[in-house]
Scaffold this motif. Structure first.
Motif, PDB file in Angstrom:
ATOM      1  N   UNK A  40       2.411   7.731  14.443  1.00  0.00           N
ATOM      2  CA  UNK A  40       2.653   8.546  13.252  1.00  0.00           C
ATOM      3  C   UNK A  40       2.407   7.700  12.018  1.00  0.00           C
ATOM      4  N   UNK A  41       2.032   8.359  10.925  1.00  0.00           N
ATOM      5  CA  UNK A  41       1.787   7.649   9.669  1.00  0.00           C
ATOM      6  C   UNK A  41       2.389   8.453   8.528  1.00  0.00           C
ATOM      7  N   UNK A  42       2.867   7.751   7.519  1.00  0.00           N
ATOM      8  CA  UNK A  42       3.465   8.400   6.357  1.00  0.00           C
ATOM      9  C   UNK A  42       3.449   7.457   5.171  1.00  0.00           C
ATOM     10  N   UNK A  43       4.099   7.882   4.116  1.00  0.00           N
ATOM     11  CA  UNK A  43       4.125   7.063   2.907  1.00  0.00           C
ATOM     12  C   UNK A  43       5.537   6.588   2.623  1.00  0.00           C
ATOM     13  N   UNK A  44       5.631   5.547   1.799  1.00  0.00           N
ATOM     14  CA  UNK A  44       6.919   5.018   1.378  1.00  0.00           C
ATOM     15  C   UNK A  44       7.286   5.622   0.031  1.00  0.00           C
ATOM     16  N   UNK A  45       8.521   6.000  -0.128  1.00  0.00           N
ATOM     17  CA  UNK A  45       9.002   6.583  -1.372  1.00  0.00           C
ATOM     18  C   UNK A  45       9.549   5.495  -2.278  1.00  0.00           C
ATOM     19  N   UNK A  46       9.831   5.860  -3.520  1.00  0.00           N
ATOM     20  CA  UNK A  46      10.457   4.922  -4.439  1.00  0.00           C
ATOM     21  C   UNK A  46      11.792   4.491  -3.862  1.00  0.00           C
ATOM     22  N   UNK A  47      12.103   3.235  -3.986  1.00  0.00           N
ATOM     23  CA  UNK A  47      13.344   2.711  -3.450  1.00  0.00           C
ATOM     24  C   UNK A  47      13.210   2.211  -2.021  1.00  0.00           C
ATOM     25  N   UNK A  48      12.049   2.370  -1.416  1.00  0.00           N
ATOM     26  CA  UNK A  48      11.810   1.820  -0.086  1.00  0.00           C
ATOM     27  C   UNK A  48      12.096   2.747   1.073  1.00  0.00           C
ATOM     28  N   UNK A  49      12.532   3.965   0.816  1.00  0.00           N
ATOM     29  CA  UNK A  49      12.772   4.885   1.926  1.00  0.00           C
ATOM     30  C   UNK A  49      11.452   5.465   2.405  1.00  0.00           C
ATOM     31  N   UNK A  50      11.449   5.969   3.623  1.00  0.00           N
ATOM     32  CA  UNK A  50      10.220   6.512   4.188  1.00  0.00           C
ATOM     33  C   UNK A  50      10.220   8.026   4.095  1.00  0.00           C
ATOM     34  N   UNK A  51       9.069   8.552   3.763  1.00  0.00           N
ATOM     35  CA  UNK A  51       8.889  10.002   3.757  1.00  0.00           C
ATOM     36  C   UNK A  51       8.580  10.438   5.190  1.00  0.00           C
ATOM     37  N   UNK A 107       0.815  -1.215   0.000  1.00  0.00           N
ATOM     38  CA  UNK A 107       0.000   0.000   0.000  1.00  0.00           C
ATOM     39  C   UNK A 107       0.847   1.263   0.000  1.00  0.00           C
ATOM     40  N   UNK A 108       2.164   1.106   0.185  1.00  0.00           N
ATOM     41  CA  UNK A 108       3.057   2.260   0.143  1.00  0.00           C
ATOM     42  C   UNK A 108       2.939   3.165   1.362  1.00  0.00           C
ATOM     43  N   UNK A 109       2.602   2.592   2.527  1.00  0.00           N
ATOM     44  CA  UNK A 109       2.423   3.386   3.745  1.00  0.00           C
ATOM     45  C   UNK A 109       3.194   2.758   4.901  1.00  0.00           C
ATOM     46  N   UNK A 110       3.422   3.566   5.944  1.00  0.00           N
ATOM     47  CA  UNK A 110       4.051   3.074   7.169  1.00  0.00           C
ATOM     48  C   UNK A 110       3.369   3.711   8.360  1.00  0.00           C
ATOM     49  N   UNK A 111       3.442   3.005   9.488  1.00  0.00           N
ATOM     50  CA  UNK A 111       2.904   3.482  10.765  1.00  0.00           C
ATOM     51  C   UNK A 111       3.981   3.258  11.815  1.00  0.00           C
ATOM     52  N   UNK A 112       4.140   4.231  12.701  1.00  0.00           N
ATOM     53  CA  UNK A 112       5.159   4.136  13.741  1.00  0.00           C
ATOM     54  C   UNK A 112       4.512   4.333  15.102  1.00  0.00           C
ATOM     55  N   UNK A 113       4.882   3.466  16.044  1.00  0.00           N
ATOM     56  CA  UNK A 113       4.476   3.612  17.437  1.00  0.00           C
ATOM     57  C   UNK A 113       5.731   3.893  18.241  1.00  0.00           C
ATOM     58  N   UNK A 114       5.754   5.009  18.965  1.00  0.00           N
ATOM     59  CA  UNK A 114       6.932   5.393  19.742  1.00  0.00           C
ATOM     60  C   UNK A 114       6.497   5.769  21.150  1.00  0.00           C
ATOM     61  N   UNK A 115       7.335   5.486  22.148  1.00  0.00           N
ATOM     62  CA  UNK A 115       6.982   5.866  23.525  1.00  0.00           C
ATOM     63  C   UNK A 115       6.973   7.382  23.681  1.00  0.00           C
TER      64      UNK A 115
END
Length: 158
Positions: free
Chosen positions: A55-66, A37-45
């Protein structure tokens, strides 16, 4: 706190996406990546008891996170279904932000700063005539062609 975040993230990932990757990030949080889906979610203390920054964001071309497009603080004592609802809302915000035209997305990608160019009138004007190097190449080609013609027709006197 990390083990609690890891367990919560694993349950949350199974609810949100069939295909996912869960891993630890540098800051002690946990990231859930949905490559399909080209998205990521992060859970941080956050420092509070039973709270996490989501936090939520999208994945860029090449697999890096925006960078994160949206974030909120959630209480981990709520169930997985409620956390999934919050995640879906954040992912919807990310999707909406991707469809909106923004000035930052229409700009050229940032590069290293270039030296300032002088104004057009102050720049020396380049000549559009053939340069010396081009003339040397033309003369060499003509000389080789002439030598070939001489050896083909000049020796035998045709």
């Amino acid at each position: 706190m990390y083990t609690e975040l890891r367990e919560t993230a694993a349950e949350l990932a199974a609810v949100l996406w069939k295909e996912h990757t869960v891993y630890r990030e540098r800051g002690g949080g946990v990231v859930i990546r949905g490559e399909h889906v080209g998205r990521w979610i992060s859970l941080a203390p956050t420092g509070g008891k039973d709270q996490a920054r989501l936090r939520a964001g999208r994945l860029l071309d090449g697999g890096t996170t925006a960078p994160a497009r949206s974030e909120t603080v959630v209480d981990l004592s709520v169930g997985t279904a409620e956390l999934a609802a919050v995640c879906r809302r954040l992912l919807a915000d990310v999707a909406a932000a991707d469809t909106e035209p923004s000035r930052a997305r229409t700009k050229r990608p940032s590069r290293a700063p270039r030296a300032e160019r002088p104004a057009k009138s102050a720049r020396p004007r380049r000549s559009r005539h053939t340069s010396l190097g081009s003339w040397v190449v033309v003369l060499c080609v003509a000389g080789i062609l002439g030598l070939w013609v001489y050896t083909q027709f000049g020796v035998y006197g045709y």
